[in-house]
Design a protein around this motif. Sequence first.
Motif, PDB file in Angstrom:
ATOM      1  N   ILE A 108      49.735  40.948  48.452  1.00 20.51           N
ATOM      2  CA  ILE A 108      48.540  41.236  47.668  1.00 20.51           C
ATOM      3  C   ILE A 108      47.645  40.015  47.493  1.00 20.51           C
ATOM      4  CG2 ILE A 108      49.546  43.162  46.408  1.00 20.51           C
ATOM      5  CD1 ILE A 108      50.087  41.218  44.081  1.00 20.51           C
ATOM      6  N   GLY A 109      47.950  38.925  48.126  1.00 21.62           N
ATOM      7  CA  GLY A 109      47.124  37.728  48.018  1.00 21.62           C
ATOM      8  C   GLY A 109      47.731  36.653  47.141  1.00 21.62           C
ATOM      9  N   VAL A 110      48.595  37.042  46.224  1.00 20.61           N
ATOM     10  CA  VAL A 110      49.289  36.093  45.347  1.00 20.61           C
ATOM     11  C   VAL A 110      50.750  36.504  45.276  1.00 20.61           C
ATOM     12  CG1 VAL A 110      47.245  35.534  43.970  1.00 20.61           C
ATOM     13  CG2 VAL A 110      48.704  37.435  43.279  1.00 20.61           C
ATOM     14  N   ASN A 111      51.551  35.717  44.599  1.00 21.66           N
ATOM     15  CA  ASN A 111      52.965  36.050  44.471  1.00 21.66           C
ATOM     16  C   ASN A 111      53.112  37.365  43.715  1.00 21.66           C
ATOM     17  OD1 ASN A 111      55.642  35.890  42.809  1.00 21.66           O
ATOM     18  ND2 ASN A 111      55.911  34.657  44.646  1.00 21.66           N
ATOM     19  N   SER A 112      53.756  38.335  44.333  1.00 25.79           N
ATOM     20  CA  SER A 112      53.843  39.670  43.739  1.00 25.79           C
ATOM     21  C   SER A 112      54.710  39.703  42.480  1.00 25.79           C
ATOM     22  CB  SER A 112      54.365  40.689  44.751  1.00 25.79           C
ATOM     23  OG  SER A 112      55.677  40.371  45.152  1.00 25.79           O
ATOM     24  N   TYR A 113      55.704  38.841  42.392  1.00 25.80           N
ATOM     25  CA  TYR A 113      56.537  38.810  41.187  1.00 25.80           C
ATOM     26  C   TYR A 113      55.737  38.282  39.996  1.00 25.80           C
ATOM     27  CZ  TYR A 113      60.224  39.387  44.636  1.00 25.80           C
ATOM     28  OH  TYR A 113      60.988  39.838  45.669  1.00 25.80           O
ATOM     29  N   LEU A 114      54.972  37.224  40.221  1.00 22.40           N
ATOM     30  CA  LEU A 114      54.117  36.705  39.142  1.00 22.40           C
ATOM     31  C   LEU A 114      53.057  37.733  38.753  1.00 22.40           C
ATOM     32  CD1 LEU A 114      53.581  32.981  40.210  1.00 22.40           C
ATOM     33  CD2 LEU A 114      54.813  33.818  38.206  1.00 22.40           C
ATOM     34  N   TRP A 115      52.505  38.423  39.730  1.00 17.64           N
ATOM     35  CA  TRP A 115      51.478  39.429  39.461  1.00 17.64           C
ATOM     36  C   TRP A 115      52.043  40.560  38.598  1.00 17.64           C
ATOM     37  CZ3 TRP A 115      46.461  39.796  39.520  1.00 17.64           C
ATOM     38  CH2 TRP A 115      45.868  41.054  39.455  1.00 17.64           C
ATOM     39  N   ARG A 116      53.168  41.116  39.031  1.00 16.61           N
ATOM     40  CA  ARG A 116      53.777  42.225  38.277  1.00 16.61           C
ATOM     41  C   ARG A 116      54.204  41.790  36.887  1.00 16.61           C
ATOM     42  NH1 ARG A 116      58.271  44.192  42.075  1.00 16.61           N
ATOM     43  NH2 ARG A 116      59.008  45.114  40.160  1.00 16.61           N
ATOM     44  N   ALA A 117      54.799  40.612  36.792  1.00 21.75           N
ATOM     45  CA  ALA A 117      55.252  40.111  35.494  1.00 21.75           C
ATOM     46  C   ALA A 117      54.064  39.878  34.560  1.00 21.75           C
ATOM     47  CB  ALA A 117      56.049  38.824  35.676  1.00 21.75           C
ATOM     48  N   SER A 118      52.968  39.393  35.102  1.00 20.83           N
ATOM     49  CA  SER A 118      51.768  39.164  34.284  1.00 20.83           C
ATOM     50  C   SER A 118      51.211  40.479  33.764  1.00 20.83           C
ATOM     51  CB  SER A 118      50.695  38.434  35.103  1.00 20.83           C
ATOM     52  OG  SER A 118      51.143  37.176  35.496  1.00 20.83           O
ATOM     53  N   LEU A 119      51.112  41.469  34.643  1.00 21.33           N
ATOM     54  CA  LEU A 119      50.606  42.774  34.211  1.00 21.33           C
ATOM     55  C   LEU A 119      51.501  43.398  33.141  1.00 21.33           C
ATOM     56  CD1 LEU A 119      49.371  44.396  37.545  1.00 21.33           C
ATOM     57  CD2 LEU A 119      47.972  43.649  35.612  1.00 21.33           C
ATOM     58  N   GLU A 120      52.816  43.292  33.323  1.00 24.72           N
ATOM     59  CA  GLU A 120      53.741  43.837  32.324  1.00 24.72           C
ATOM     60  C   GLU A 120      53.611  43.104  30.994  1.00 24.72           C
ATOM     61  OE1 GLU A 120      57.806  44.021  33.649  1.00 24.72           O
ATOM     62  OE2 GLU A 120      57.238  45.019  35.521  1.00 24.72           O
ATOM     63  N   THR A 121      53.447  41.805  31.051  1.00 24.95           N
ATOM     64  CA  THR A 121      53.387  40.997  29.829  1.00 24.95           C
ATOM     65  C   THR A 121      52.160  41.311  28.991  1.00 24.95           C
ATOM     66  OG1 THR A 121      54.640  39.245  30.904  1.00 24.95           O
ATOM     67  CG2 THR A 121      53.405  38.641  28.937  1.00 24.95           C
ATOM     68  N   VAL A 122      51.024  41.540  29.613  1.00 24.43           N
ATOM     69  CA  VAL A 122      49.792  41.813  28.859  1.00 24.43           C
ATOM     70  C   VAL A 122      49.455  43.307  28.811  1.00 24.43           C
ATOM     71  CG1 VAL A 122      48.846  39.526  29.292  1.00 24.43           C
ATOM     72  CG2 VAL A 122      48.263  41.412  30.838  1.00 24.43           C
ATOM     73  N   SER A 123      50.429  44.149  29.111  1.00 28.21           N
ATOM     74  CA  SER A 123      50.179  45.595  29.148  1.00 28.21           C
ATOM     75  C   SER A 123      49.789  46.171  27.788  1.00 28.21           C
ATOM     76  CB  SER A 123      51.400  46.334  29.695  1.00 28.21           C
ATOM     77  OG  SER A 123      52.503  46.158  28.827  1.00 28.21           O
ATOM     78  N   PHE A 124      50.032  45.455  26.715  1.00 24.63           N
ATOM     79  CA  PHE A 124      49.655  45.926  25.380  1.00 24.63           C
ATOM     80  C   PHE A 124      48.146  45.866  25.158  1.00 24.63           C
ATOM     81  CE2 PHE A 124      50.437  41.402  25.087  1.00 24.63           C
ATOM     82  CZ  PHE A 124      49.352  40.942  24.358  1.00 24.63           C
ATOM     83  N   ALA A 125      47.446  45.059  25.944  1.00 26.84           N
ATOM     84  CA  ALA A 125      46.003  44.858  25.761  1.00 26.84           C
ATOM     85  C   ALA A 125      45.237  45.596  26.864  1.00 26.84           C
ATOM     86  CB  ALA A 125      45.670  43.369  25.815  1.00 26.84           C
ATOM     87  N   PRO A 126      44.045  46.090  26.555  1.00 22.43           N
ATOM     88  CA  PRO A 126      43.246  46.735  27.604  1.00 22.43           C
ATOM     89  C   PRO A 126      42.771  45.706  28.626  1.00 22.43           C
ATOM     90  CG  PRO A 126      42.000  46.592  25.551  1.00 22.43           C
ATOM     91  CD  PRO A 126      43.379  46.106  25.246  1.00 22.43           C
TER      92      PRO A 126
END
Length: 150
Positions: free
Chosen positions: A44-62
Amino acid sequence: MTAIRNLNRPLAVAAVALASLGLAACGSNDRPRADLAAAQVSTIGVNSYLWRASLETVSFAPLLQADSAGGVIVTDWYANPGNAGERVKMTITILDTDLRADALRVAASRQVNQAGNWVDAPVQAATVQKLEDIILTKARELRRQAIAEN
């Protein structure tokens, strides 16, 4: 006798060369399954583990922006229902295809409500550091899970 030795030497060298080529041909292009979970997964252009973890971490915010090719995630303002007089906005940037701590940058903005107006307030450095630690821990766990599944 010397003539025979002189003939045997090139034959021996040729035999070693042929054996080396034969052994090289025995190699396979198949990669071990654990490589699928390598630290450098970047379809996807960046490390997919960091990407997924980032999305999960901030999933509480829009989310305002999520660009996987550029590695940028920007949230909208989020107010904790338990503290409606304060809101935060986060920007997460993934800088590399490797799963490394220096491949992640988190920035946060904070505002407090004063007499009906939102006023910028400082964000504690420990808060941003804690958010980075959470993302990195999740990314490492996602990688461990991927290795275990293969």
